[in-house]
Design a protein around this motif. Sequence first.
Motif, short mmCIF file in Angstrom:
data_model
loop_
_atom_site.label_atom_id
_atom_site.label_comp_id
_atom_site.label_asym_id
_atom_site.label_seq_id
_atom_site.Cartn_x
_atom_site.Cartn_y
_atom_site.Cartn_z
N ASN A 81 -16.56 17.03 7.54
CA ASN A 81 -17.44 16.30 6.64
C ASN A 81 -17.24 14.80 6.78
OD1 ASN A 81 -18.50 18.68 5.01
ND2 ASN A 81 -16.29 18.91 4.70
N GLU A 82 -18.27 14.04 6.39
CA GLU A 82 -18.17 12.58 6.43
C GLU A 82 -17.16 12.07 5.42
OE1 GLU A 82 -19.51 10.24 8.37
OE2 GLU A 82 -20.41 11.79 9.63
N GLN A 83 -17.05 12.76 4.28
CA GLN A 83 -16.15 12.34 3.22
C GLN A 83 -15.26 13.50 2.80
OE1 GLN A 83 -18.65 10.74 0.10
NE2 GLN A 83 -18.71 8.73 1.07
N ASP A 84 -14.07 13.14 2.31
CA ASP A 84 -13.12 14.15 1.86
C ASP A 84 -12.20 13.50 0.84
OD1 ASP A 84 -11.57 16.47 1.62
OD2 ASP A 84 -11.63 16.87 3.78
N SER A 85 -11.30 14.29 0.27
CA SER A 85 -10.31 13.77 -0.68
C SER A 85 -8.91 14.09 -0.17
CB SER A 85 -10.51 14.41 -2.06
OG SER A 85 -11.74 14.05 -2.62
N LEU A 86 -8.08 13.07 -0.11
CA LEU A 86 -6.68 13.25 0.27
C LEU A 86 -5.88 13.47 -1.02
CD1 LEU A 86 -4.69 13.12 2.71
CD2 LEU A 86 -4.28 10.74 2.07
N ILE A 87 -5.33 14.67 -1.17
CA ILE A 87 -4.60 15.05 -2.37
C ILE A 87 -3.11 14.88 -2.14
CG2 ILE A 87 -4.25 16.83 -4.12
CD1 ILE A 87 -7.17 15.94 -3.83
N VAL A 88 -2.44 14.15 -3.02
CA VAL A 88 -0.99 13.91 -2.91
C VAL A 88 -0.29 14.62 -4.06
CG1 VAL A 88 0.84 12.18 -2.83
CG2 VAL A 88 -1.42 11.66 -1.86
N GLN A 89 0.70 15.47 -3.72
CA GLN A 89 1.49 16.17 -4.73
C GLN A 89 2.97 15.94 -4.41
OE1 GLN A 89 -0.16 20.18 -6.03
NE2 GLN A 89 -1.16 19.96 -4.06
N ALA A 90 3.65 15.24 -5.31
CA ALA A 90 5.07 14.90 -5.11
C ALA A 90 5.87 15.39 -6.31
CB ALA A 90 5.24 13.40 -4.93
N LEU A 91 7.05 15.91 -6.04
CA LEU A 91 7.91 16.43 -7.09
C LEU A 91 8.25 15.34 -8.10
CD1 LEU A 91 9.73 18.70 -8.23
CD2 LEU A 91 11.53 17.89 -6.68
N GLY A 92 7.96 15.61 -9.38
CA GLY A 92 8.28 14.67 -10.44
C GLY A 92 7.25 13.57 -10.64
N PHE A 93 6.09 13.66 -9.94
CA PHE A 93 5.05 12.64 -10.05
C PHE A 93 3.70 13.29 -10.36
CE2 PHE A 93 8.37 10.74 -7.57
CZ PHE A 93 8.35 9.39 -7.88
N PHE A 94 2.79 12.49 -10.90
CA PHE A 94 1.45 12.98 -11.16
C PHE A 94 0.69 13.16 -9.85
CE2 PHE A 94 2.29 11.05 -15.37
CZ PHE A 94 1.92 12.12 -16.18
N ARG A 95 -0.16 14.15 -9.82
CA ARG A 95 -1.03 14.41 -8.67
C ARG A 95 -2.01 13.25 -8.50
NH1 ARG A 95 -6.01 17.19 -8.39
NH2 ARG A 95 -6.32 18.49 -6.53
N LYS A 96 -2.31 12.91 -7.25
CA LYS A 96 -3.21 11.79 -6.99
C LYS A 96 -4.21 12.17 -5.90
CE LYS A 96 -3.24 6.77 -6.42
NZ LYS A 96 -2.42 5.56 -6.45
N ALA A 97 -5.45 11.69 -6.06
CA ALA A 97 -6.49 11.95 -5.07
C ALA A 97 -7.06 10.62 -4.58
CB ALA A 97 -7.60 12.80 -5.67
N ILE A 98 -7.28 10.52 -3.27
CA ILE A 98 -7.81 9.30 -2.65
C ILE A 98 -9.03 9.67 -1.81
CG2 ILE A 98 -7.34 7.44 -1.01
CD1 ILE A 98 -4.42 7.65 -1.81
N ALA A 99 -10.11 8.92 -1.96
CA ALA A 99 -11.32 9.17 -1.18
C ALA A 99 -11.10 8.77 0.28
CB ALA A 99 -12.50 8.39 -1.77
#
Length: 298
Positions: A69-87
Amino acid sequence: MLQRILTVIAIILLFPALAQAQENRITGRIVDQKTKEPVPFSAIGLKEEQSGALTNEYGFFQIAMPEKNEQDSLIVQALGFFRKAIAVKRGTKMEDITIEVTKRVIELGEVKVQGGKIKDLALGARSSTPGEGMIQGQPGSQYAFFVKNEKGKHLGMIRSVSFYIGEHGFPQEPFRVRIYKPDGNYNSPNTDLLTDNVVVSAPGGGQWYTIDLTQYNIPAPDEGFFVAMEWVVSGDKFYTTNFSDNYTPYGQIMRPTFEFKESRTWSYSIGKGWSLITLVNNGKFYNAMIKAEVDAYK
């Protein structure tokens, strides 16, 4: 002279390919938003692309740009941290980026001082002889065993956890210890009880390896809890995978036990989540050979 000219031409022709290869990768580092310190062994994944990666102990990662796809979301999951999504947009330069994640504030429940004596209670595998077979992982994958409080004791703190490390593979490769509440779907592992990065290496294989957890003051839920081994990478190694790829063993190997008449072991992989292992041998279920010691009140 002709050879030099041909070499120069070859290098010039190679430059666009090298540049394109660089543009087709996302590289960077995961850091703590407040301290700017690296966050090791974070799982990242492209949601639509169905691909994932694991950072090394310095927080560095690399993963291919999306192709579907032209666009996607990079999902970051780290122990002890809030989940984060980047376009992520295909064709955009995303090299040496820094992704900041926010630390979770863990609210501790009220600790009640219990009267009476405290004794050491062993939970989980009891045998010292492993069953036939091997439990192998790949970076970012986990095997979690539920150490059940079968006698219904009132539990205190978790003292230690132990894994039976196989003699094959690479026993001294590092792995991370994970402790979970059984509060996910179908009582699967979910909430982290251990939010510190406890990364250890066994001295060798063919034996139990015990990790002392008393310094972390982890309260044990009375129903029991999951103890998991998570495979990680170290040094300048990087790991990326497509979620549909074939299984590729890595690192140390755990051994199974057939002591229990129920499945207590779940497996996890980046992008796929948790799934219950239901292998059976002569009426006994295939479980990871893991045990724990906890405080129990008389």
